[in-house]
Design a protein around this motif. Structure first.
Motif, PDB file in Angstrom:
ATOM      1  N   UNK B 478      25.357  32.183  35.580  1.00 45.62           N
ATOM      2  CA  UNK B 478      26.219  33.354  35.388  1.00 45.62           C
ATOM      3  C   UNK B 478      25.434  34.632  35.651  1.00 45.62           C
ATOM      4  N   UNK B 479      26.037  35.547  36.386  1.00 49.05           N
ATOM      5  CA  UNK B 479      25.368  36.822  36.692  1.00 49.05           C
ATOM      6  C   UNK B 479      25.923  37.965  35.861  1.00 49.05           C
ATOM      7  N   UNK B 480      27.134  37.788  35.362  1.00 50.25           N
ATOM      8  CA  UNK B 480      27.759  38.904  34.647  1.00 50.25           C
ATOM      9  C   UNK B 480      28.874  38.401  33.739  1.00 50.25           C
ATOM     10  N   UNK B 481      29.225  39.254  32.773  1.00 50.35           N
ATOM     11  CA  UNK B 481      30.406  39.000  31.950  1.00 50.35           C
ATOM     12  C   UNK B 481      31.546  39.796  32.583  1.00 50.35           C
ATOM     13  N   UNK B 482      32.632  39.104  32.874  1.00 51.10           N
ATOM     14  CA  UNK B 482      33.715  39.747  33.636  1.00 51.10           C
ATOM     15  C   UNK B 482      35.052  39.610  32.892  1.00 51.10           C
ATOM     16  N   UNK B 483      35.849  40.679  32.946  1.00 54.54           N
ATOM     17  CA  UNK B 483      37.183  40.666  32.349  1.00 54.54           C
ATOM     18  C   UNK B 483      38.192  40.177  33.390  1.00 54.54           C
ATOM     19  N   UNK B 484      39.025  39.234  32.981  1.00 57.17           N
ATOM     20  CA  UNK B 484      40.073  38.700  33.876  1.00 57.17           C
ATOM     21  C   UNK B 484      41.458  39.001  33.308  1.00 57.17           C
ATOM     22  N   UNK B 485      42.419  39.197  34.189  1.00 55.58           N
ATOM     23  CA  UNK B 485      43.807  39.381  33.746  1.00 55.58           C
ATOM     24  C   UNK B 485      44.743  39.289  34.947  1.00 55.58           C
ATOM     25  N   UNK B 486      46.028  39.168  34.667  1.00 48.46           N
ATOM     26  CA  UNK B 486      46.998  39.427  35.714  1.00 48.46           C
ATOM     27  C   UNK B 486      47.046  40.935  35.861  1.00 48.46           C
ATOM     28  N   UNK B 487      47.456  41.417  37.036  1.00 48.79           N
ATOM     29  CA  UNK B 487      47.418  42.874  37.186  1.00 48.79           C
ATOM     30  C   UNK B 487      48.598  43.412  37.979  1.00 48.79           C
ATOM     31  N   UNK B 488      48.821  44.713  37.853  1.00 52.34           N
ATOM     32  CA  UNK B 488      49.809  45.387  38.705  1.00 52.34           C
ATOM     33  C   UNK B 488      49.222  45.584  40.092  1.00 52.34           C
TER      34      UNK B 488
END
Lengths: 488, 488
Positions: B478-488
């Motif tokens: 892992x290189x980073x902590x990332x936020x995921x979501x559905x998006x507009x």
């Protein structure tokens, strides 16, 4: 040092070579630049700051009249645009059409707005139902496109410009006309007291009125090359658009009626008018109330005196900031750049039209004074540090002087003419000509064919022909006194 | 009385039916309306006043950073637009093309700007010659068109929107990045302290960054329907555009170098984000700092008590105007319209989100008090006339409460996930998911194919994976902590 050359190079002469002077002035002062799109200019920060000032001054007056800002789409579907016949006939030859989005051909062409009657009134028709919904006073500050095929002139004639477009709807013509005059007076106030310009407020003739209006009113300005430029305008539309776009309401007696409408606009063209009228062979001359930088302080020092001179300059600046109680950080600046000479800076700020320059050298410090240069008259004089408050009076005096000069310029260049030859002669002499006119559409059409570029600018409001006066063109009874000129 | 019905009719439920609630709220509160152009809305006065407030707040902070406003043409010639390959690839599918002016076919198609890199940098290339011309910090407040083919949602996704687009050029990457962070902090400040919104500031992944940028940063918001909306952003372009548009300068050692560039924007989308997050089933909830009308006074009277109640209301208003020292005439209003009942007015101002309502009837006068209604909590209480200064504190409290609620909402809806199933589950529960990610382009492309609408929103800046943490998708380091979501 290519740039230093550019600053020192003289401008062409304003009076013998207006057109070249104007174009070079616009570019070299940094007001605007040509862009990669023919007929569209870049409004550089100096021009845009002037436009922001005009917007602020107009907008705060509009808000007091209950006018609210909004924003409508840039695009107008072709069919919607075509609903008012005179309107579309007037604008269609200059419309920029969007036909594709990405790779997809649109089902209907979209006009890039040249003005927003069509798109706004489709909404007005939905929103207005009852007398309770009136008056509706909405305004937009936006960009519009009119694809002129004539030679473009920065600010004065271009394919895209910025403006306000106000669109009000009322229950009665009386209310509509009352607001129309209040709005014209707002424009007049801003032109005179902020831009220091003097124009003629009048009514437009039949052929010159707005496409779709019942009657149009405008403020007309005369430029030093003898051409007139139409400034802000206001139009009474009666029920013309209300009928085309079906904008009606139930009045208090439950009768269905059409609304009465007015529209009004001031545009970035006024930047061009202002520049053309006030400026001189040294560069721009900006009225203090519109100049983003009102005072520039130029410290003159060498290695030994640097600290002393800069300290003194800062002290002068902080006193001036207090005196002018101006919160804008650009209003009073110190230019202490060492890569440019004082002489270069003098030329630069003269070119950019900063109203007051203050020079500070060791001699000024020793004498507890500052050297002041006044951009409008090019006078240079000394004032004591203890009398710095005179700078505030000086700014007011410059503002007033520019307005008086502009007023004098216009008044001294209006000539009353009694026949067509005198009219032609006056126009050839770069004057505005005032003549008795019958105001019929036929006569106006004849003039347009015979006199080409000479057009009726406005009908005088404060002056009427005498009982027996005749139209100088057709000899019939004169109906009005009308100003004629070549125009942008 | 069709309109009275409309005001009293309940909105759909925000939490069970967000999409319908949002669309009806936008229309019925008078924020915006659909227009005759599909995908383009009308910004009615309430929405436009909010946008003016956002512009003012951002603009005054920009000016302190030395950023100057300007205006470039709406149109971009096709060939000029194509110079930066990634940029044109990103935007071309959504460009609206002008092909005709009047009846004339243009020699070259013109793009209606979706963003102004191309047209601005053609000028930058002319203007920038020497290190003396740097930094150049220019901004536009304008309209842009991106012809989205997805279903439009007012403010959140549409074909035309309003924004600022800032374009700065520097001699060094260090200066560029310093300003980039100052600008992101300006946006964060305005979002938090004016709009009362809390978002996650982070870096964009490779596939999500701006077309043509080296790296992109943005503030991401979570809406109550579980979709993320990207707020203001800032991009470091390095020399990408400088090379494509030939923007170079001679440094102090007379070496020719390319400039380093950043761009940044905040748009009218923020109106939609704000509305979605704060509002409720009664209507809009506007933070006091952004509400055009902060206090509405509603006098409740009959024929006998009219004069008394109106006099008292005026007295209350004038004291409040003094207390709030607010010069805007709309900030505190009295609604004394007699054609509407008090109950109608209560509903109307709840729908329109006015932060504080003051009701004044004869009982209030007798008790030397006023009845106060607080929009955010729907609480109603009485305060003494002698304690009117509490209203000022109340406005501050409402502002603070909305921000705290927004922050709490976001923080309580972020879930850390350890595998793809947990990720899917979190997203199905309308959460934002936080996961360890390898950040490779290949893995990101796989996610896009496998997870469809779930996308990496931003890379966390304040959190890193542990030494042995693996990417939840591919199992690599892992290189980073990332936020995921559905998006507009």
């Amino acid at each position: 040092m290519e740039k230093q050359q550019n600053i020192k190079q003289k401008l062409p002469d304003k009076f013998s070579n207006f057109s070249e002077w104007y174009q070079q002035l616009i570019l070299r002062s940094g007001l605007a630049d040509y862009s990669s799109v023919s007929g569209c200019i870049v409004y550089r920060p100096l021009a845009y700051a002037i436009w922001e000032k005009i917007m602020q001054e107009v907008d705060k007056r509009f808000k007091q009249l209950g006018i609210k800002n909004c924003y409508f789409p840039l695009f107008i579907p072709e069919k919607l645009f075509e609903k008012e016949a005179e309107h579309i006939a007037g604008f269609k030859p200059e419309v920029a059409w969007v036909t594709h989005a990405g790779d997809t051909k649109l089902a209907e062409r979209l006009a890039v707005r040249p003005t927003s009657e069509a798109i706004m009134y489709a909404s007005y028709s939905k929103w207005i139902r009852s007398w309770r919904d009136l008056p509706l006073k909405l305004n937009q500050w936006n960009n519009v496109v009119r694809w002129e095929f004539k030679h473009p002139v920065p600010f004065l004639r271009g394919r895209e410009f910025l403006w306000n477009e106000g669109h009000n709807a009322y229950a009665t013509e009386k209310e509509a006309m009352e607001d129309l005059w209040k709005i014209l007076n707002i424009y007049k106030d801003v032109c005179e007291n902020i831009l220091a310009l003097y124009g003629i407020v009048g009514k437009k003739t039949e052929l010159e009125k707005f496409a779709g209006a019942v009657s149009s009113y405008a403020i007309e300005f005369l430029l030093p090359n003898g051409k007139a430029a139409q400034g802000p305008d206001a139009h009474f539309d009666g029920e013309n658009f209300a009928k085309a776009y079906d904008i009606c309401f139930l009045d208090q007696q439950q009768q269905k009626r059409y609304v009465q409408q007015i529209t009004y606009a001031i545009s970035t063209r006024m930047i061009g008018v202002m520049v053309a009228i006030h400026s001189d062979n040294h560069g721009l001359v900006l009225p203090p109330k519109v100049a983003p930088t009102k005072i520039v302080i130029i410290p003159i020092f060498d290695k030994q005196t640097k600290q002393n001179v800069l300290d003194y300059a800062k002290q002068v600046k902080s006193e001036l900031v207090k005196l002018l109680s101006n919160s804008d950080s650009d209003a009073i600046i110190i230019d202490d750049r060492e890569q440019y000479t004082p002489g270069y800076k003098f030329n630069e700020y003269e070119l950019k039209g900063v109203p007051v320059r203050i020079e500070i050298g060791m001699r000024d410090i020793e004498q507890e004074s500052v050297t002041v240069f006044r951009r409008d008259t090019l006078e240079r004089f000394t004032i004591k540090l203890s009398q710095l408050s005179k700078i505030k009076e000086l700014l007011d005096e410059i503002q007033k002087n520019l307005f008086e000069k502009a007023k004098q310029f216009l008044l001294s260049n209006v000539v009353t003419v009694n026949n067509i030859d005198e009219l032609k002669q006056a126009i050839a002499n770069k004057k505005m000509a005032k003549a008795n006119f019958c105001c019929t559409k036929e006569c106006e059409q004849n003039i347009a064919e015979q006199l080409e570029a000479i057009t009726p600018r406005v009908i005088a409001l404060d002056e009427k022909p005498n009982e027996n006066d005749k139209c100088i063109f057709c000899g019939k009874k004169a109906q009005a006194v009308v100003y004629f000129a070549r125009s942008y």
